[in-house]
Motif scaffolding. Structure first.
Motif, PDB file in Angstrom:
ATOM      1  N   MET A   1       0.846  -1.195   0.000  1.00 40.00           N
ATOM      2  CA  MET A   1       0.000   0.000   0.000  1.00 40.00           C
ATOM      3  C   MET A   1       0.882   1.245   0.000  1.00 40.00           C
ATOM      4  O   MET A   1       1.844   1.314   0.769  1.00 40.00           O
ATOM      5  CB  MET A   1      -0.930  -0.015   1.210  1.00 40.00           C
ATOM      6  CG  MET A   1      -2.025  -1.083   1.086  1.00 40.00           C
ATOM      7  SD  MET A   1      -3.241  -0.995   2.405  1.00 40.00           S
ATOM      8  CE  MET A   1      -2.479  -2.048   3.615  1.00 40.00           C
ATOM      9  N   ARG A   2       0.561   2.184  -0.878  1.00 35.67           N
ATOM     10  CA  ARG A   2       1.358   3.400  -1.111  1.00 35.67           C
ATOM     11  C   ARG A   2       2.727   3.081  -1.690  1.00 35.67           C
ATOM     12  O   ARG A   2       3.705   3.759  -1.377  1.00 35.67           O
ATOM     13  CB  ARG A   2       1.549   4.195   0.192  1.00 35.67           C
ATOM     14  CG  ARG A   2       0.257   4.590   0.873  1.00 35.67           C
ATOM     15  CD  ARG A   2      -0.235   5.906   0.349  1.00 35.67           C
ATOM     16  NE  ARG A   2      -1.351   6.376   1.160  1.00 35.67           N
ATOM     17  CZ  ARG A   2      -1.308   7.482   1.884  1.00 35.67           C
ATOM     18  NH1 ARG A   2      -0.223   8.208   1.922  1.00 35.67           N
ATOM     19  NH2 ARG A   2      -2.366   7.853   2.557  1.00 35.67           N
ATOM     20  N   GLN A   3       2.777   2.040  -2.533  1.00 33.95           N
ATOM     21  CA  GLN A   3       4.083   1.646  -3.090  1.00 33.95           C
ATOM     22  C   GLN A   3       4.680   2.725  -3.984  1.00 33.95           C
ATOM     23  O   GLN A   3       5.897   2.769  -4.169  1.00 33.95           O
ATOM     24  CB  GLN A   3       3.990   0.303  -3.820  1.00 33.95           C
ATOM     25  CG  GLN A   3       3.096   0.274  -5.042  1.00 33.95           C
ATOM     26  CD  GLN A   3       2.901  -1.150  -5.572  1.00 33.95           C
ATOM     27  OE1 GLN A   3       3.027  -2.130  -4.849  1.00 33.95           O
ATOM     28  NE2 GLN A   3       2.587  -1.282  -6.857  1.00 33.95           N
ATOM     29  N   ALA A   4       3.825   3.563  -4.561  1.00 30.23           N
ATOM     30  CA  ALA A   4       4.331   4.765  -5.237  1.00 30.23           C
ATOM     31  C   ALA A   4       4.243   5.881  -4.202  1.00 30.23           C
ATOM     32  O   ALA A   4       3.207   6.082  -3.619  1.00 30.23           O
ATOM     33  CB  ALA A   4       3.449   5.096  -6.433  1.00 30.23           C
ATOM     34  N   GLY A   5       5.338   6.571  -3.969  1.00 33.42           N
ATOM     35  CA  GLY A   5       5.223   7.631  -2.965  1.00 33.42           C
ATOM     36  C   GLY A   5       6.543   8.152  -2.465  1.00 33.42           C
ATOM     37  O   GLY A   5       7.584   7.934  -3.077  1.00 33.42           O
TER      38      GLY A   5
ATOM     39  N   PHE B   1      10.090   9.768  -7.001  1.00 31.17           N
ATOM     40  CA  PHE B   1       8.775  10.383  -6.740  1.00 31.17           C
ATOM     41  C   PHE B   1       8.972  11.792  -6.191  1.00 31.17           C
ATOM     42  O   PHE B   1       8.347  12.750  -6.654  1.00 31.17           O
ATOM     43  CB  PHE B   1       7.968   9.533  -5.750  1.00 31.17           C
ATOM     44  CG  PHE B   1       6.645  10.159  -5.357  1.00 31.17           C
ATOM     45  CD1 PHE B   1       5.538  10.049  -6.184  1.00 31.17           C
ATOM     46  CD2 PHE B   1       6.513  10.886  -4.178  1.00 31.17           C
ATOM     47  CE1 PHE B   1       4.327  10.637  -5.841  1.00 31.17           C
ATOM     48  CE2 PHE B   1       5.309  11.470  -3.826  1.00 31.17           C
ATOM     49  CZ  PHE B   1       4.209  11.354  -4.664  1.00 31.17           C
ATOM     50  N   GLN B   2       9.865  11.926  -5.230  1.00 28.78           N
ATOM     51  CA  GLN B   2      10.160  13.247  -4.635  1.00 28.78           C
ATOM     52  C   GLN B   2      10.580  14.235  -5.723  1.00 28.78           C
ATOM     53  O   GLN B   2      10.160  15.400  -5.718  1.00 28.78           O
ATOM     54  CB  GLN B   2      11.322  13.126  -3.631  1.00 28.78           C
ATOM     55  CG  GLN B   2      11.109  12.069  -2.578  1.00 28.78           C
ATOM     56  CD  GLN B   2      10.664  12.666  -1.265  1.00 28.78           C
ATOM     57  OE1 GLN B   2      10.074  13.741  -1.243  1.00 28.78           O
ATOM     58  NE2 GLN B   2      10.947  11.977  -0.172  1.00 28.78           N
ATOM     59  N   GLU B   3      11.421  13.743  -6.641  1.00 27.76           N
ATOM     60  CA  GLU B   3      11.934  14.582  -7.724  1.00 27.76           C
ATOM     61  C   GLU B   3      10.768  15.077  -8.591  1.00 27.76           C
ATOM     62  O   GLU B   3      10.658  16.268  -8.877  1.00 27.76           O
ATOM     63  CB  GLU B   3      12.902  13.716  -8.544  1.00 27.76           C
ATOM     64  CG  GLU B   3      14.016  14.416  -9.250  1.00 27.76           C
ATOM     65  CD  GLU B   3      14.641  15.557  -8.457  1.00 27.76           C
ATOM     66  OE1 GLU B   3      14.646  16.677  -9.022  1.00 27.76           O
ATOM     67  OE2 GLU B   3      15.105  15.363  -7.303  1.00 27.76           O
ATOM     68  N   LEU B   4       9.880  14.145  -8.957  1.00 26.43           N
ATOM     69  CA  LEU B   4       8.751  14.518  -9.812  1.00 26.43           C
ATOM     70  C   LEU B   4       7.805  15.477  -9.087  1.00 26.43           C
ATOM     71  O   LEU B   4       7.264  16.409  -9.687  1.00 26.43           O
ATOM     72  CB  LEU B   4       8.023  13.249 -10.253  1.00 26.43           C
ATOM     73  CG  LEU B   4       6.914  13.424 -11.286  1.00 26.43           C
ATOM     74  CD1 LEU B   4       7.059  12.391 -12.404  1.00 26.43           C
ATOM     75  CD2 LEU B   4       5.523  13.289 -10.666  1.00 26.43           C
TER      76      LEU B   4
ATOM     77  N   ASP C   1       2.516  19.819  -8.672  1.00 21.85           N
ATOM     78  CA  ASP C   1       1.596  19.749  -7.539  1.00 21.85           C
ATOM     79  C   ASP C   1       0.948  18.358  -7.476  1.00 21.85           C
ATOM     80  O   ASP C   1       0.745  17.712  -8.511  1.00 21.85           O
ATOM     81  CB  ASP C   1       0.556  20.860  -7.795  1.00 21.85           C
ATOM     82  CG  ASP C   1      -0.690  20.682  -6.995  1.00 21.85           C
ATOM     83  OD1 ASP C   1      -0.644  21.005  -5.813  1.00 21.85           O
ATOM     84  OD2 ASP C   1      -1.706  20.196  -7.558  1.00 21.85           O
ATOM     85  N   PHE C   2       0.617  17.896  -6.250  1.00 20.31           N
ATOM     86  CA  PHE C   2       0.081  16.547  -6.051  1.00 20.31           C
ATOM     87  C   PHE C   2      -1.111  16.245  -6.974  1.00 20.31           C
ATOM     88  O   PHE C   2      -1.142  15.226  -7.665  1.00 20.31           O
ATOM     89  CB  PHE C   2      -0.332  16.357  -4.584  1.00 20.31           C
ATOM     90  CG  PHE C   2      -0.880  14.997  -4.302  1.00 20.31           C
ATOM     91  CD1 PHE C   2      -0.028  13.921  -4.068  1.00 20.31           C
ATOM     92  CD2 PHE C   2      -2.251  14.762  -4.298  1.00 20.31           C
ATOM     93  CE1 PHE C   2      -0.524  12.648  -3.826  1.00 20.31           C
ATOM     94  CE2 PHE C   2      -2.756  13.494  -4.053  1.00 20.31           C
ATOM     95  CZ  PHE C   2      -1.890  12.440  -3.814  1.00 20.31           C
TER      96      PHE C   2
ATOM     97  N   VAL D   1       4.354   7.769 -12.218  1.00 24.73           N
ATOM     98  CA  VAL D   1       4.514   7.513 -10.782  1.00 24.73           C
ATOM     99  C   VAL D   1       4.055   6.086 -10.433  1.00 24.73           C
ATOM    100  O   VAL D   1       4.668   5.413  -9.607  1.00 24.73           O
ATOM    101  CB  VAL D   1       3.739   8.577  -9.973  1.00 24.73           C
ATOM    102  CG1 VAL D   1       3.731   8.235  -8.514  1.00 24.73           C
ATOM    103  CG2 VAL D   1       4.374   9.947 -10.190  1.00 24.73           C
ATOM    104  N   THR D   2       3.004   5.619 -11.088  1.00 29.31           N
ATOM    105  CA  THR D   2       2.527   4.246 -10.861  1.00 29.31           C
ATOM    106  C   THR D   2       3.610   3.243 -11.245  1.00 29.31           C
ATOM    107  O   THR D   2       3.770   2.197 -10.609  1.00 29.31           O
ATOM    108  CB  THR D   2       1.250   3.984 -11.694  1.00 29.31           C
ATOM    109  OG1 THR D   2       0.280   4.968 -11.356  1.00 29.31           O
ATOM    110  CG2 THR D   2       0.677   2.604 -11.437  1.00 29.31           C
TER     111      THR D   2
END
Ligand code: 1CP
Length: 356
Positions: free
Chosen positions: A32-36, A42-45, A50-51, A64-65
């Motif tokens: 759960m929340r494996q993308a994140g 992910f931080q870079e993107l 914006d979220f 991101v997925t």
């Protein structure tokens, strides 16, 4: 989607087979929340976008997925989005504040505020999720199944009343006591939106669905049975009914009601194929309560991802041995947390696959 290209053939279907109680080649695992936020890419993107822009832009949501799948030998992907896209589609502003999480600046305070919600047209305002799902099915090239998801009614009601996350959900719980009839109206309105949304996700290509009742943990057993269970049942029943009438194959569904280990038997009677467990539940006790015909998912404590690799490997192996190879999907007992070392994901995934 008359002229749509057919989706690539699924190569690794262990997740779907586990959900249906069929024999698997290996125990499927996803997180759960494996993308994140634990992933630097992910931080870079997120520095660039914006979220909710990521959620609303299919190319970005797919990127991101895909990120965790490039690094780890996972058996499932889950479309990048958030449970709060439904409150947004119902007309509430939702902002994502760094270090805080979701903020709804104009929450639902009194029953009168329910008039501000705009269920008409909500589904069309969520079409970007369907677009991302369809795009992702092609980008996956059949590697693993794609999971769609939604927040459950009580969990969404909680965020909409509290104006964001809450340690106690006390305002939302006060609503249940002080405005029981309006609470039912509110929960039914959300249930209707959720059924529409899940149907749309299946039509778009979601191969499995998970319903997150994450805020069940704030309710007593009695409250869970009164304020969650009837709506969770309606979601499953109405979705199956609608898909069947339209001759669309029904996909397996998971219910993850965090903190509702007190009601596993009741959960197992709602028609879901898979029951997600948090880490407070013992695997063997859970199996006894739900019987042999339900798949269990979970339930390593996300905190165990901070242990040293040998300990994590042993805990994971022990967990898989307790659940066994049939009707089991390995996962954490809640979402992976932002500081988790990348190596822990590698250890977890490998230990699951090697355990049996
Ligand atoms: O700035 C950021 O990048 C915010 C971090 C973040 C991420 C990565 C949020 C904010 N949401 C997400 C994605 C997300 N949310 C997914 C993606 C798919 C995946 O890889 O699993 C999913 C399934 C969710 C679901 C979600 N959002 C839940 C249910 C699951 C759970 O953790 O209980 C809940 C409660 C939310 C609300 C939410 N969104 C974000 C945060 C930080 C929170 C929790 C806030 C809180 O209650 O304190």
């Amino acid at each position: 989607m008359k002229d749509a290209k057919p989706f690539p053939v699924l190569k690794n279907d262990n997740l779907l087979r586990a959900a249906r109680g069929e024999v698997v080649d290996r125990v499927p695992v996803w997180v759960m929340r494996q993308a994140g936020r634990y992933l630097p890419e992910f931080q870079e993107l997120r520095k660039q976008h914006d979220f909710f822009t990521v959620c609303r832009t299919p190319e970005l949501a797919c990127e991101v997925t895909m990120q965790p799948l490039r690094r780890f030998d996972l058996d499932a992907s889950i479309i990048f989005s958030d449970i709060l896209v439904i409150p947004q589609a119902l007309g509430l502003t939702v902002e994502m504040h760094a270090g805080v999480g979701p903020v709804l600046p104009q929450p639902i305070v009194v029953p009168e505020d329910l008039k501000r919600l705009t269920p008409d047209g909500a589904l069309s305002r969520l079409s970007y999720v369907g677009d991302a799902i369809t795009m992702m099915r092609h980008k996956l090239e059949g590697r693993v199944p794609l999971i769609g998801f939604t927040g459950a009614p009580w969990t969404l009601m909680g965020y909409m009343i509290e104006g964001g996350g809450s340690k106690t959900m006390s305002k939302a719980k006060a609503w249940l006591n002080e405005h029981p009839e309006d609470s039912k109206l509110f929960l039914n309105l959300l249930t209707d939106a959720i059924v529409d949304y899940l149907e749309m996700q299946v039509k778009a290509g979601a191969q499995m669905l998970q319903v997150f009742e994450s805020s069940a943990e704030h309710l007593s057993k009695e409250q869970f049975l009164q304020w969650c269970v009837p709506y969770l049942k309606r979601i499953r029943d109405e979705l199956v009914d609608r898909l069947t009438k339209k001759a669309i194959p029904v996909v397996p569904m998971t219910l993850f009601a965090k903190g509702a280990g007190h009601s596993l038997k009741e959960q197992s009677e709602l028609g879901y194929d898979v029951i997600g467990l948090d880490w407070t539940v013992d695997p063997l006790e859970a199996r006894n309560l739900v019987g042999p015909n339900i798949t269990l998912q979970g339930n390593l404590d996300p905190q165990d991802m901070y242990r040293d690799p040998d300990e994590l490997r042993n805990l994971t192996t022990e967990m898989v041995h307790k659940f066994g190879k049939s009707r089991y999907i390995a996962n954490l007992g809640h979402g992976i947390t932002p500081q988790t070392p990348i190596t822990s994901m590698e250890v977890l995934v490998e230990a699951v696959h090697k355990a049996l």
